[in-house]
Design a protein around this motif. Structure first.
Motif, mmCIF file in Angstrom:
data_model
loop_
_atom_site.group_PDB
_atom_site.id
_atom_site.type_symbol
_atom_site.label_atom_id
_atom_site.label_comp_id
_atom_site.label_asym_id
_atom_site.label_seq_id
_atom_site.Cartn_x
_atom_site.Cartn_y
_atom_site.Cartn_z
ATOM 1 N N MET A 254 4.155 -4.739 15.474
ATOM 2 C CA MET A 254 5.349 -3.963 15.820
ATOM 3 C C MET A 254 6.361 -4.789 16.588
ATOM 4 O O MET A 254 7.563 -4.656 16.376
ATOM 5 C CB MET A 254 4.943 -2.733 16.633
ATOM 6 C CG MET A 254 4.286 -1.703 15.746
ATOM 7 S SD MET A 254 3.831 -0.247 16.630
ATOM 8 C CE MET A 254 5.402 0.270 17.264
ATOM 9 N N ASN A 255 5.856 -5.654 17.469
ATOM 10 C CA ASN A 255 6.799 -6.474 18.226
ATOM 11 C C ASN A 255 7.502 -7.491 17.342
ATOM 12 O O ASN A 255 8.704 -7.703 17.470
ATOM 13 C CB ASN A 255 6.080 -7.176 19.376
ATOM 14 C CG ASN A 255 6.040 -6.315 20.612
ATOM 15 O OD1 ASN A 255 7.034 -6.177 21.286
ATOM 16 N ND2 ASN A 255 4.906 -5.704 20.876
ATOM 17 N N VAL A 256 6.736 -8.138 16.440
ATOM 18 C CA VAL A 256 7.366 -9.118 15.555
ATOM 19 C C VAL A 256 8.365 -8.427 14.640
ATOM 20 O O VAL A 256 9.461 -8.951 14.383
ATOM 21 C CB VAL A 256 6.303 -9.881 14.740
ATOM 22 C CG1 VAL A 256 6.960 -10.760 13.699
ATOM 23 C CG2 VAL A 256 5.444 -10.718 15.658
ATOM 24 N N THR B 106 1.803 -11.532 12.495
ATOM 25 C CA THR B 106 3.133 -12.106 12.353
ATOM 26 C C THR B 106 3.637 -11.937 10.923
ATOM 27 O O THR B 106 4.791 -11.561 10.700
ATOM 28 C CB THR B 106 3.116 -13.602 12.725
ATOM 29 O OG1 THR B 106 2.514 -13.730 14.008
ATOM 30 C CG2 THR B 106 4.509 -14.166 12.774
ATOM 31 N N VAL B 107 2.752 -12.206 9.951
ATOM 32 C CA VAL B 107 3.170 -12.061 8.554
ATOM 33 C C VAL B 107 3.590 -10.618 8.270
ATOM 34 O O VAL B 107 4.670 -10.352 7.737
ATOM 35 C CB VAL B 107 2.030 -12.497 7.601
ATOM 36 C CG1 VAL B 107 2.379 -12.150 6.163
ATOM 37 C CG2 VAL B 107 1.771 -13.983 7.743
ATOM 38 N N LEU B 108 2.735 -9.685 8.686
ATOM 39 C CA LEU B 108 3.054 -8.265 8.467
ATOM 40 C C LEU B 108 4.349 -7.884 9.170
ATOM 41 O O LEU B 108 5.200 -7.189 8.614
ATOM 42 C CB LEU B 108 1.919 -7.391 9.007
ATOM 43 C CG LEU B 108 0.760 -7.055 8.079
ATOM 44 C CD1 LEU B 108 -0.266 -6.212 8.816
ATOM 45 C CD2 LEU B 108 1.270 -6.319 6.858
ATOM 46 N N GLY B 109 4.489 -8.368 10.413
ATOM 47 C CA GLY B 109 5.673 -8.027 11.196
ATOM 48 C C GLY B 109 6.940 -8.567 10.566
ATOM 49 O O GLY B 109 7.955 -7.872 10.482
ATOM 50 N N LEU B 110 6.880 -9.831 10.071
ATOM 51 C CA LEU B 110 8.058 -10.417 9.428
ATOM 52 C C LEU B 110 8.416 -9.640 8.172
ATOM 53 O O LEU B 110 9.586 -9.357 7.909
ATOM 54 C CB LEU B 110 7.795 -11.889 9.080
ATOM 55 C CG LEU B 110 7.793 -12.863 10.266
ATOM 56 C CD1 LEU B 110 7.449 -14.262 9.796
ATOM 57 C CD2 LEU B 110 9.139 -12.863 10.962
ATOM 58 N N GLY C 61 4.520 -9.296 22.451
ATOM 59 C CA GLY C 61 3.434 -8.692 21.694
ATOM 60 C C GLY C 61 2.113 -9.362 21.991
ATOM 61 O O GLY C 61 1.078 -8.710 22.101
ATOM 62 N N PHE C 62 2.157 -10.681 22.154
ATOM 63 C CA PHE C 62 0.925 -11.414 22.431
ATOM 64 C C PHE C 62 0.336 -10.998 23.768
ATOM 65 O O PHE C 62 -0.877 -10.855 23.912
ATOM 66 C CB PHE C 62 1.207 -12.919 22.432
ATOM 67 C CG PHE C 62 0.002 -13.738 22.807
ATOM 68 C CD1 PHE C 62 -1.039 -13.889 21.910
ATOM 69 C CD2 PHE C 62 -0.101 -14.322 24.053
ATOM 70 C CE1 PHE C 62 -2.162 -14.611 22.249
ATOM 71 C CE2 PHE C 62 -1.220 -15.050 24.407
ATOM 72 C CZ PHE C 62 -2.244 -15.195 23.504
ATOM 73 N N ARG C 63 1.199 -10.765 24.744
ATOM 74 C CA ARG C 63 0.710 -10.358 26.048
ATOM 75 C C ARG C 63 -0.044 -9.028 25.945
ATOM 76 O O ARG C 63 -1.155 -8.880 26.429
ATOM 77 C CB ARG C 63 1.877 -10.212 27.008
ATOM 78 C CG ARG C 63 1.454 -9.884 28.419
ATOM 79 C CD ARG C 63 2.349 -8.882 29.105
ATOM 80 N NE ARG C 63 3.748 -9.066 28.839
ATOM 81 C CZ ARG C 63 4.579 -9.668 29.670
ATOM 82 N NH1 ARG C 63 4.147 -10.184 30.778
ATOM 83 N NH2 ARG C 63 5.850 -9.736 29.373
ATOM 84 N N LEU C 64 0.602 -8.092 25.246
ATOM 85 C CA LEU C 64 -0.042 -6.788 25.024
ATOM 86 C C LEU C 64 -1.349 -6.957 24.265
ATOM 87 O O LEU C 64 -2.386 -6.408 24.636
ATOM 88 C CB LEU C 64 0.878 -5.927 24.163
ATOM 89 C CG LEU C 64 1.682 -4.850 24.823
ATOM 90 C CD1 LEU C 64 2.546 -4.177 23.776
ATOM 91 C CD2 LEU C 64 0.742 -3.852 25.426
ATOM 92 N N ALA D 89 13.995 -16.834 16.514
ATOM 93 C CA ALA D 89 14.733 -15.750 17.161
ATOM 94 C C ALA D 89 13.810 -14.628 17.591
ATOM 95 O O ALA D 89 14.079 -13.929 18.565
ATOM 96 C CB ALA D 89 15.812 -15.208 16.221
ATOM 97 N N SER D 90 12.706 -14.455 16.865
ATOM 98 C CA SER D 90 11.812 -13.356 17.264
ATOM 99 C C SER D 90 10.688 -13.819 18.174
ATOM 100 O O SER D 90 9.766 -13.072 18.465
ATOM 101 C CB SER D 90 11.263 -12.633 16.033
ATOM 102 O OG SER D 90 10.886 -13.543 15.053
ATOM 103 N N MET D 91 10.778 -15.066 18.623
ATOM 104 C CA MET D 91 9.733 -15.618 19.481
ATOM 105 C C MET D 91 9.493 -14.817 20.772
ATOM 106 O O MET D 91 8.339 -14.564 21.131
ATOM 107 C CB MET D 91 10.095 -17.080 19.824
ATOM 108 C CG MET D 91 8.931 -18.007 19.939
ATOM 109 S SD MET D 91 7.802 -17.844 18.574
ATOM 110 C CE MET D 91 6.415 -18.668 19.245
#
Lengths: 216, 271
Positions: free
Chosen positions: B153-155, B93-97, B196-199, B188-190
């Motif tokens: 990538m998703n975040v 999440t940190v990287l994605g943000l 992403g979590f599912r994957l 908003a990105s939840m």
């Protein structure tokens, strides 16, 4: 750890000695065979499921379950039932690749607007013509999404089969380097397989986008 | 590239509604029974005696579930997957943000994250076994490596897709950057985070099983391997059933959470 230069040296050695080419061709054969088989089975079956409603309703949850099951868990069974030949490895790649194709084809064929089929029917279209002129063109973009996903999965299946069944191809390349504590060789193999993965994923995206053009 | 993360396996978008359709239960039950019957007949007719068949698997289920060795294996794998996923979610999440909100960071790292994401993750196993030894540390490392890029990538896609007006409004009300992050960008990105979590959960499970095969670390994967090698296919198959249940369970959990907490969010048809 090894310096990057040594990885490059090993990479060069692998390329020059021809080891890489033979192993690569070996893996490519496995990958293509499994992948094509998945397409041949997945596409027609997907459309059939979409066309025959009762069958689809019955089978759908099981496809969903198989889609979500980690297929690697089946490798030990395949090993002890089928042994070490080419066929069990082919089966592994096939199992990894077929469900994304099947799933997306069903999804696509299901979203065909009923009017299209009704119009075809009222022009007395035969079942064969209906499949060829309506179902196939309509589902193709969806199937290609499945193809893109299947490329990635088939690659994992290929490496898993080469790791855990009989060691051949690129899987063997990396395994033997690891067993000889040849970290440079491991890195070189990872680099090769990684680039292969990136290239194939790109290819999948290009294919998907090419077919996505006529999809609303 | 956004399509890649977004359109990665997103099945079951409309499944929950489907399940409640009347008249679907009977055909499903019949198909299920037919599959089991065909399986049973085929195995009895042509396969050697050790091959798993439904009747024997059903008999093995209670026996396996009370087996302490199996419970230890199950606990070990679940713990590893939970630990791995927790670490993955935090770092991912940190990287994605960072990637989603900082164009400079994005330019530098995107190509690598994309590249790692496209790699068949199991090729790192030989490397991890050299680095971490044949240990459960190598298993955790494999789980993290398998799962992290999907989340990142998703975040990143989620953080990038936050409507600019939201941020402008928050700035005109003089909210700080941290507030904007926690109160606007993150919520908003939840949906993307959940996708992403599912994957990632699916991949983490595969990563754990493969790592146990490869490293002979005790766990559900190793339990399956060991039992099928000693021709206890029925017992081993109970392990596979459990893995399938986890795979489906993650799917249903994410679907439920999306509907429960983000009812306004509709996954588009593109998947």
């Amino acid at each position: 750890m090894v310096p990057f230069s040594e990885t490059l040296v090993r990479l060069w050695q692998l390329l020059v000695s021809g080891d890489f080419i033979t192993q690569f061709l070996d893996s490519a054969k496995l990958f293509l065979a499994g992948f094509v088989l998945a397409l041949i089975v997945g596409m027609p079956l997907g459309m059939l499921l979409a066309r025959v409603r009762t069958l689809r309703i019955g089978v759908e949850p099981y496809i969903m379950i198989l889609y979500a099951t980690p297929m690697v868990a089946l490798i030990p069974f395949i090993l002890s039932m089928m042994g070490f030949g080419f066929a069990p490895k082919l089966l592994v790649v096939f199992l990894f690749a077929v469900f994304p194709v099947l799933y997306n084809t069903v999804e696509g064929a299901r979203s065909i607007r009923p009017e299209l089929i009704e119009v075809a029917k009222s022009f007395r279209s035969s079942e064969w013509a209906l499949w060829r002129e309506v179902m196939l063109p309509y589902t193709l973009p969806y199937t290609m999404t499945g193809v893109r996903q299947a490329i990635g999965r088939a690659l994992v299946g290929m490496i898993a089969a080469e790791f855990f069944l009989s060691a051949t191809g690129l899987g063997q390349l990396i395994m033997s380097a690891s067993q000889n504590f040849d970290t440079g060789g491991v890195f070189a193999s990872i680099l090769i397989i990684g680039l292969l993965g990136i290239g194939l994923t790109r290819l999948g995206l290009v294919i998907e986008q090419h077919f996505a053009r006529w999809r609303q | 590239m956004a399509e890649q993360a977004l359109s990665a396996p997103v099945p079951a978008a409309r499944k929950p509604a489907l399940n409640r359709q009347p008249g679907t239960f009977v055909p499903r039950l019949i198909t299920g029974l037919a599959i089991l019957l065909i399986w049973e007949i085929v195995v009895r007719a042509i396969a050697p005696a050790y091959v798993a068949k439904p009747s024997a698997v059903a008999l093995a289920i209670p026996k396996v579930l009370v087996d302490p060795a199996f419970q230890r294996a199950l606990g070990s794998t679940l713990l590893a997957v939970t630990e791995g996923l927790t670490i993955t979610i935090i770092i991912g999440t940190v990287l994605g943000l960072l990637m989603g909100r900082s164009p400079a960071f994005d330019r530098v790292f995107r190509v690598y994250i994309n590249g790692f994401n496209a790699m068949p993750m199991i090729i790192v196993l030989p490397l991890f076994s050299l680095w971490f030894g044949y240990s459960s540390a190598a298993r955790i490392a494999t789980i993290i490596f398998a799962a992290i890029f999907a989340i990142t990538m998703n975040v990143a896609d989620g953080a990038r897709s936050v409507p600019r007006e939201y941020l402008e409004v928050s700035r005109s009300f003089r909210s700080g950057r941290l507030r904007a992050l926690t109160d606007i960008i993150l919520p908003a990105s939840m949906p993307y985070l959940l996708a992403g979590f599912r994957l990632a959960a699916g991949r983490a499970l595969i990563g754990a099983v493969v790592a146990e095969f490869f490293l002979s670390v005790g766990g559900l994967g190793y339990y399956i391997l060991y039992n099928s090698r000693s021709y206890h296919h029925n017992e081993a198959f109970v392990g596979v059933l459990l893995l399938a249940a986890f795979g489906v369970g993650f799917e249903l959990l994410v679907n439920w959470a999306t509907r429960r907490f983000m009812p306004w969010y509709r996954r588009d048809e593109r998947s």
